[in-house]
Design a protein around this motif. Structure first.
Motif, mmCIF file in Angstrom:
data_model
loop_
_atom_site.group_PDB
_atom_site.id
_atom_site.type_symbol
_atom_site.label_atom_id
_atom_site.label_comp_id
_atom_site.label_asym_id
_atom_site.label_seq_id
_atom_site.Cartn_x
_atom_site.Cartn_y
_atom_site.Cartn_z
ATOM 1 N N THR A 23 118.851 38.442 -10.012
ATOM 2 C CA THR A 23 118.287 37.967 -8.747
ATOM 3 C C THR A 23 116.762 37.832 -8.858
ATOM 4 N N ASP A 24 116.128 38.763 -9.553
ATOM 5 C CA ASP A 24 114.683 38.674 -9.765
ATOM 6 C C ASP A 24 114.346 37.530 -10.725
ATOM 7 N N LEU A 25 115.170 37.357 -11.744
ATOM 8 C CA LEU A 25 114.953 36.228 -12.661
ATOM 9 C C LEU A 25 115.055 34.905 -11.913
ATOM 10 N N ALA A 26 116.038 34.794 -11.021
ATOM 11 C CA ALA A 26 116.202 33.567 -10.231
ATOM 12 C C ALA A 26 114.985 33.328 -9.343
ATOM 13 N N ASP A 27 114.481 34.393 -8.713
ATOM 14 C CA ASP A 27 113.268 34.267 -7.899
ATOM 15 C C ASP A 27 112.086 33.823 -8.750
ATOM 16 N N ASN A 28 111.950 34.425 -9.938
ATOM 17 C CA ASN A 28 110.864 34.039 -10.834
ATOM 18 C C ASN A 28 110.956 32.563 -11.197
ATOM 19 N N CYS A 29 112.153 32.098 -11.543
ATOM 20 C CA CYS A 29 112.337 30.686 -11.900
ATOM 21 C C CYS A 29 111.886 29.783 -10.762
ATOM 22 N N ALA A 30 112.275 30.119 -9.547
ATOM 23 C CA ALA A 30 111.892 29.310 -8.390
ATOM 24 C C ALA A 30 110.374 29.297 -8.216
ATOM 25 N N GLN A 31 109.738 30.441 -8.385
ATOM 26 C CA GLN A 31 108.278 30.504 -8.246
ATOM 27 C C GLN A 31 107.579 29.716 -9.346
ATOM 28 N N PHE A 32 108.077 29.837 -10.582
ATOM 29 C CA PHE A 32 107.460 29.104 -11.696
ATOM 30 C C PHE A 32 107.557 27.600 -11.484
ATOM 31 N N VAL A 33 108.741 27.120 -11.096
ATOM 32 C CA VAL A 33 108.906 25.669 -10.945
ATOM 33 C C VAL A 33 108.134 25.159 -9.730
ATOM 34 N N ASP A 34 108.050 25.943 -8.659
ATOM 35 C CA ASP A 34 107.259 25.524 -7.500
ATOM 36 C C ASP A 34 105.794 25.343 -7.885
ATOM 37 N N ALA A 35 105.266 26.294 -8.644
ATOM 38 C CA ALA A 35 103.876 26.191 -9.090
ATOM 39 C C ALA A 35 103.714 25.049 -10.092
ATOM 40 N N LEU A 36 104.699 24.877 -10.953
ATOM 41 C CA LEU A 36 104.637 23.847 -11.990
ATOM 42 C C LEU A 36 104.508 22.449 -11.399
ATOM 43 N N VAL A 37 105.312 22.129 -10.410
ATOM 44 C CA VAL A 37 105.276 20.769 -9.857
ATOM 45 C C VAL A 37 104.001 20.493 -9.063
ATOM 46 N N GLU A 38 103.283 21.537 -8.673
ATOM 47 C CA GLU A 38 102.040 21.363 -7.930
ATOM 48 C C GLU A 38 100.801 21.453 -8.821
ATOM 49 N N CYS A 39 100.981 21.841 -10.069
ATOM 50 C CA CYS A 39 99.860 22.109 -10.975
ATOM 51 C C CYS A 39 99.385 20.823 -11.658
ATOM 52 N N ASP A 40 98.067 20.693 -11.804
ATOM 53 C CA ASP A 40 97.489 19.528 -12.477
ATOM 54 C C ASP A 40 96.898 19.870 -13.842
ATOM 55 N N ASP A 41 96.630 21.123 -14.101
ATOM 56 C CA ASP A 41 95.987 21.528 -15.350
ATOM 57 C C ASP A 41 97.007 21.562 -16.486
ATOM 58 N N PRO A 42 96.791 20.781 -17.560
ATOM 59 C CA PRO A 42 97.771 20.716 -18.657
ATOM 60 C C PRO A 42 98.054 22.069 -19.318
ATOM 61 N N ALA A 43 97.029 22.877 -19.527
ATOM 62 C CA ALA A 43 97.240 24.190 -20.160
ATOM 63 C C ALA A 43 98.065 25.101 -19.256
ATOM 64 N N GLU A 44 97.773 25.074 -17.973
ATOM 65 C CA GLU A 44 98.530 25.900 -17.033
ATOM 66 C C GLU A 44 99.970 25.396 -16.895
ATOM 67 N N LYS A 45 100.141 24.069 -16.941
ATOM 68 C CA LYS A 45 101.500 23.515 -16.917
ATOM 69 C C LYS A 45 102.306 24.007 -18.112
ATOM 70 N N MET A 46 101.696 23.986 -19.280
ATOM 71 C CA MET A 46 102.383 24.461 -20.486
ATOM 72 C C MET A 46 102.744 25.939 -20.348
ATOM 73 N N ALA A 47 101.807 26.723 -19.826
ATOM 74 C CA ALA A 47 102.066 28.154 -19.654
ATOM 75 C C ALA A 47 103.209 28.378 -18.653
ATOM 76 N N LEU A 48 103.198 27.626 -17.573
ATOM 77 C CA LEU A 48 104.272 27.751 -16.582
ATOM 78 C C LEU A 48 105.608 27.291 -17.162
ATOM 79 N N CYS A 49 105.590 26.218 -17.936
ATOM 80 C CA CYS A 49 106.819 25.759 -18.589
ATOM 81 C C CYS A 49 107.359 26.828 -19.534
#
Length: 148
Positions: A23-49
């Motif tokens: 359940t925590d892993l699922a929450d983490n995945c949702a948070q990572f992808v939410d931040a990923l689609v809003e992120c513009d910085d290539p390095a941060e996108k890679m880190a989030l991916c």
């Protein structure tokens, strides 16, 4: 609005490992992808991916395991929920999903295993897309034709 993250942001330091509850892993995945689609910085996108990929990799094997006893109470309700998770992309968005997967397969840049997964996903999405486009949109009633 674009989310501005920094490498000190908690998403980059959120701890998880093979002992983390699904359940925590699922929450983490949702948070990572939410931040990923809003992120513009290539390095941060890679880190989030990378974080998303690692979390998904840990989550996948837990799907066939029994639900741990300590989580059963949090997954038990007295009444059916009013809302259930659904996948309802707009038709144009669904078409773009199908097109992207098709292009990935055309590029032949995927491993054989990933190509199989992408093909399975493409098959499911195209079937859903086709069914969605051909689904009834109106209903004949005694009062006339009504939109579904």
């Amino acid at each position: 609005m674009t989310t501005t993250l920094s490498f000190s942001h908690s998403l980059f330091t959120t701890p998880f490992d093979h002992n983390t509850d699904f359940t925590d892993l699922a929450d983490n995945c949702a948070q990572f992808v939410d931040a990923l689609v809003e992120c513009d910085d290539p390095a941060e996108k890679m880190a989030l991916c990378g974080r998303l990929s690692a979390c998904l990799a840990l989550l996948q094997p837990t799907l066939l395991e029994p639900v741990p006893e300590h989580l059963k109470a949090s997954l038990t309700v007295d009444d059916l929920p009013l809302e259930q998770p659904v996948f309802e992309p707009a038709a144009d968005q669904l078409g773009r999903f199908c097109q992207l997967l098709t292009q990935l397969m055309l590029n032949q840049s995927l491993s054989k295993n990933d190509e199989r997964v992408a093909g399975d996903l493409l098959q499911e999405l195209v079937g859903f897309y086709s069914d969605t486009l051909k689904a009834p949109r109106w209903l004949c009633t005694d009062e006339g034709v009504v939109l579904l």
